[in-house]
Design a protein around this motif. Structure first.
Motif, PDB file in Angstrom:
ATOM      1  N   ALA A 175       1.226 -44.068  35.238  1.00 34.10           N
ATOM      2  CA  ALA A 175       2.648 -43.811  35.045  1.00 34.10           C
ATOM      3  C   ALA A 175       3.254 -43.222  36.317  1.00 34.10           C
ATOM      4  O   ALA A 175       4.462 -43.106  36.418  1.00 34.10           O
TER       5      ALA A 175
ATOM      6  N   TYR B  47       0.861 -30.410  26.613  1.00 26.39           N
ATOM      7  CA  TYR B  47       1.570 -29.459  27.479  1.00 26.39           C
ATOM      8  C   TYR B  47       2.516 -30.172  28.427  1.00 26.39           C
ATOM      9  O   TYR B  47       2.216 -31.247  28.941  1.00 26.39           O
TER      10      TYR B  47
ATOM     11  N   VAL C  12       4.658 -29.206  31.870  1.00 24.10           N
ATOM     12  CA  VAL C  12       4.920 -28.234  32.941  1.00 24.10           C
ATOM     13  C   VAL C  12       6.385 -28.379  33.354  1.00 24.10           C
ATOM     14  O   VAL C  12       6.845 -29.494  33.654  1.00 24.10           O
TER      15      VAL C  12
ATOM     16  N   ALA D  79       4.765 -35.402  29.081  1.00 27.23           N
ATOM     17  CA  ALA D  79       6.005 -35.106  29.805  1.00 27.23           C
ATOM     18  C   ALA D  79       7.227 -35.098  28.886  1.00 27.23           C
ATOM     19  O   ALA D  79       8.348 -35.096  29.382  1.00 27.23           O
ATOM     20  N   HIS D  80       7.029 -35.063  27.574  1.00 30.93           N
ATOM     21  CA  HIS D  80       8.138 -35.314  26.646  1.00 30.93           C
ATOM     22  C   HIS D  80       8.591 -34.099  25.854  1.00 30.93           C
ATOM     23  O   HIS D  80       9.343 -34.238  24.893  1.00 30.93           O
TER      24      HIS D  80
ATOM     25  N   PHE E   6      -4.096 -37.098  33.580  1.00 30.61           N
ATOM     26  CA  PHE E   6      -2.715 -36.805  34.003  1.00 30.61           C
ATOM     27  C   PHE E   6      -2.160 -38.017  34.744  1.00 30.61           C
ATOM     28  O   PHE E   6      -2.831 -38.600  35.599  1.00 30.61           O
ATOM     29  N   GLY E   7      -0.927 -38.374  34.422  1.00 33.66           N
ATOM     30  CA  GLY E   7      -0.255 -39.426  35.196  1.00 33.66           C
ATOM     31  C   GLY E   7      -0.472 -40.828  34.678  1.00 33.66           C
ATOM     32  O   GLY E   7      -0.220 -41.802  35.392  1.00 33.66           O
ATOM     33  N   TYR E   8      -0.907 -40.941  33.440  1.00 32.17           N
ATOM     34  CA  TYR E   8      -1.164 -42.256  32.839  1.00 32.17           C
ATOM     35  C   TYR E   8      -0.401 -42.429  31.539  1.00 32.17           C
ATOM     36  O   TYR E   8      -0.136 -41.456  30.827  1.00 32.17           O
TER      37      TYR E   8
HETATM   38  C1  A3G Z   1       2.873 -38.940  29.608  1.00 33.36           C
HETATM   39  N1  A3G Z   1       3.438 -40.429  27.769  1.00 33.36           N
HETATM   40  O1  A3G Z   1       3.629 -38.041  29.251  1.00 33.36           O
HETATM   41  N2  A3G Z   1       4.025 -32.045  32.553  1.00 33.36           N
HETATM   42  C2  A3G Z   1       3.000 -32.700  31.956  1.00 33.36           C
HETATM   43  N3  A3G Z   1       2.608 -33.955  32.287  1.00 33.36           N
HETATM   44  C3  A3G Z   1       3.268 -34.557  33.274  1.00 33.36           C
HETATM   45  C4  A3G Z   1       4.341 -33.940  33.942  1.00 33.36           C
HETATM   46  C5  A3G Z   1       4.702 -32.622  33.552  1.00 33.36           C
HETATM   47  N4  A3G Z   1       5.691 -31.977  34.142  1.00 33.36           N
HETATM   48  N5  A3G Z   1       4.808 -34.798  34.886  1.00 33.36           N
HETATM   49  C6  A3G Z   1       4.053 -35.897  34.805  1.00 33.36           C
HETATM   50  N6  A3G Z   1       2.409 -39.078  30.815  1.00 33.36           N
HETATM   51  N7  A3G Z   1       3.114 -35.774  33.838  1.00 33.36           N
HETATM   52  C7  A3G Z   1       2.412 -39.997  28.660  1.00 33.36           C
HETATM   53  C8  A3G Z   1       2.056 -36.739  33.564  1.00 33.36           C
HETATM   54  C9  A3G Z   1       1.805 -37.076  32.113  1.00 33.36           C
HETATM   55  O2  A3G Z   1       0.473 -37.546  32.016  1.00 33.36           O
HETATM   56  C10 A3G Z   1       2.792 -38.199  31.873  1.00 33.36           C
HETATM   57  C11 A3G Z   1       2.771 -38.928  33.197  1.00 33.36           C
HETATM   58  O3  A3G Z   1       2.434 -37.960  34.181  1.00 33.36           O
HETATM   59  C12 A3G Z   1       4.077 -39.602  33.563  1.00 33.36           C
HETATM   60  O4  A3G Z   1       5.120 -38.706  33.552  1.00 33.36           O
END
Ligand code: A3G
Length: 165
Positions: free
Chosen positions: A19, A43, A45, A82-83, A117-119
């Motif tokens: 992602a 979580y 951030v 990230a939601h 992270f990032g997927y």
């Molecule tokens: C997903 N749907 O959310 N906090 C947490 N994870 C993060 C953040 C943040 N601030 N920014 C990026 N993927 N990510 C799946 C990660 C998280 O795995 C997210 C993906 O990067 C794309 O935003």
């Protein structure tokens, strides 16, 4: 930082595709997971966490301790998500603070599975459905606040907690 806790019978996840451009390739063992009897911690951030990651991480571990003192899950899953906020930290800071959260939760004595992270990930989650199985917390560092000493995990017996079933 926002946290969403789901006390679950089962979590299965599978990384589908990156992602973020910065997402490193995953080793086979990191691509998918299946964890039974876990406290799943989604979580996010947030921007406000960027300069006080150590404080936020220590407070997050304290919240994990508080919740797990009640549900007594033998395992913890840390799932970057990230939601939960509209004010996200940068991906680099999100990864850095997420990694610190993983390390601190392990250092507190938990058996931790870290979802990648990032997927984009497919996941299947079976929540237990008892009154404490779904909880959320918002964590904020005050300006100038110093990180408290890392709290240790309360001891959890190796036997899964069954009284909610
Ligand atoms: C997903 N749907 O959310 N906090 C947490 N994870 C993060 C953040 C943040 N601030 N920014 C990026 N993927 N990510 C799946 C990660 C998280 O795995 C997210 C993906 O990067 C794309 O935003």
């Amino acid at each position: 930082m926002k946290l969403l806790f789901i006390h679950s019978d089962l979590l299965e996840f599978e990384a589908k595709k990156p992602a973020l451009k910065s997402a490193p390739p995953l080793a086979d063992a990191e691509k998918a997971g299946r964890v039974e009897e876990a406290l799943v911690v989604f979580y996010t951030v947030e921007k406000d966490d960027e300069n006080q990651g150590d404080v936020v991480v220590a407070k997050a571990v304290a919240e994990i301790n508080n919740v797990n003192a009640q549900v007594k899950a033998p395992k913890v899953v840390l799932y970057p998500y990230a939601h939960l906020s509209s004010s996200l930290a940068s991906p680099a800071k999100g990864r850095e603070i997420g990694s610190a959260l993983i390390a601190a939760t392990r250092a507190a004595g938990y058996d931790v599975t870290a979802a990648p992270f990032g997927y984009y990930k497919a996941f299947k989650l079976h929540a237990k459905g008892h009154p404490l199985a779904e909880l959320s917390r918002q964590i904020k560092a005050e300006a100038g606040e110093a990180a408290p000493a890392a709290p240790a995990a309360p001891a959890v017996a190796g036997v899964p907690f069954v009284s909610w079933r």
